[in-house]
Design a protein around this motif. Sequence first.
Motif, PDB file in Angstrom:
ATOM      1  N   LYS A  75      23.340  38.277 -33.348  1.00  0.00           N
ATOM      2  CA  LYS A  75      22.406  38.411 -32.236  1.00  0.00           C
ATOM      3  C   LYS A  75      21.807  37.052 -31.928  1.00  0.00           C
ATOM      4  CE  LYS A  75      21.178  43.290 -32.770  1.00  0.00           C
ATOM      5  NZ  LYS A  75      20.074  44.270 -32.908  1.00  0.00           N
TER       6      LYS A  75
ATOM      7  N   GLN B 155      25.035  39.671 -27.995  1.00  0.00           N
ATOM      8  CA  GLN B 155      25.718  40.031 -29.231  1.00  0.00           C
ATOM      9  C   GLN B 155      27.037  39.257 -29.234  1.00  0.00           C
ATOM     10  OE1 GLN B 155      26.254  44.219 -29.770  1.00  0.00           O
ATOM     11  NE2 GLN B 155      24.081  44.646 -30.043  1.00  0.00           N
TER      12      GLN B 155
ATOM     13  N   GLU C  15      23.951  49.805 -36.607  1.00  0.00           N
ATOM     14  CA  GLU C  15      24.065  48.362 -36.777  1.00  0.00           C
ATOM     15  C   GLU C  15      23.253  47.970 -38.011  1.00  0.00           C
ATOM     16  OE1 GLU C  15      22.538  46.736 -33.189  1.00  0.00           O
ATOM     17  OE2 GLU C  15      24.263  47.319 -31.969  1.00  0.00           O
TER      18      GLU C  15
END
Length: 382
Positions: A207, A212, A272
């Motif tokens: 990030k 991303q 995630e």
Amino acid sequence: MKSISFILGAGFSAYAQIADRKAVNEKLKNLKAKDFIISTVSIAYFIPENYPNSKWLNVNERNFIEYFIAKYVSNNPDFDYEKFYDYCMNLYKNHSTSTELNVIYNEYLQDHPYHRIDKLNSISILIRTVDQLIDSILYNDKDLFENGIIDKYQNFLKIIEKLIDDGYEINLFTLNHDLLLERLLSTGLTYTYADGFQYFKTPYFIKQGNQQIRISYYTKNFNSQINIFKLHGSIDNYIINYSEPYDMVKIPKQLNLLEIYREQEVDSKHVEVHLWTLYKPSFLSGDETKVEKYKSHNYYLELFKEFCSRLSKADMLISIGYGLMDSEINKMIFEHFPEDKKILVVKRSKTDLDFFKSKNVIHFGDNKELKDLTVDDIKKYL
């Protein structure tokens, strides 16, 4: 398929002014606590003089490292960082029985009674920090077109292209940790290369702001016309898990490695996971430690398996800037490379080394450089 293998050493990177063993020695031999920082997330890097945070951040760790190196240098004035690394690793592995480590640590405590790090952690932090500082020394982000760096490699790139045009697969085995080879091939060639990593279906990303950014992970993919094998690792390789099974990822230097995530399924849900285990790049240091990893670490075991397999099928081996001093690699070469094929040694003075005693080894010449090598020179020995 016809194939030609290259083995590249520090002499290959010298044209790009990337630090060699001697330069790394000088930088570490005289290391002082004020020269570097260990951040709050345990990442070490060199800093400019009079950097304000250097007076207080991780002072205990840095003072111990300065003391330890100075102590070692006083007993070993011909400092060599590879031997120093082996020394540190041996102390770490034998910490419970090492009288020498006890003496050094206790002597340090006499002058630094407020040192808050135990003996084992002190030596562990030292090894990790040395790894990170070597990474900092070897990283060179100069523009390849600056000072004509890429011009010094044009001949090499042309040779690669011509050999591919003639139907050869090119396997590049490098002992260098730096990123020069990848940059040269990305900048100067029309052909693509494989390095064992891929972006396809990668679960890893970083990030950065609102983005991303996908990063590649190791999949053993070496199926290109040009294949790069970094036998001693690389300064942009990082191990995700330190215990098995683990993944190896490649993180570009401009990205923040502490913001790495992995996508995975947990209880049938897509999540995630923020990973916090990345502290140092994965490359090998230490003459003895390297050889141990050749035989014990899964990643390097696989690389050397490919090295031996592809050597056995190569029509020629070309050594450029390799000092011919790694006995284990030399042993693999002479065990697996066909005796009826030629080994051409470029950019290495001919000395009384056993390597040159083999009948199939050809020395290119003491006064000849990489720029002097031509495809015709290579074809003469094929």
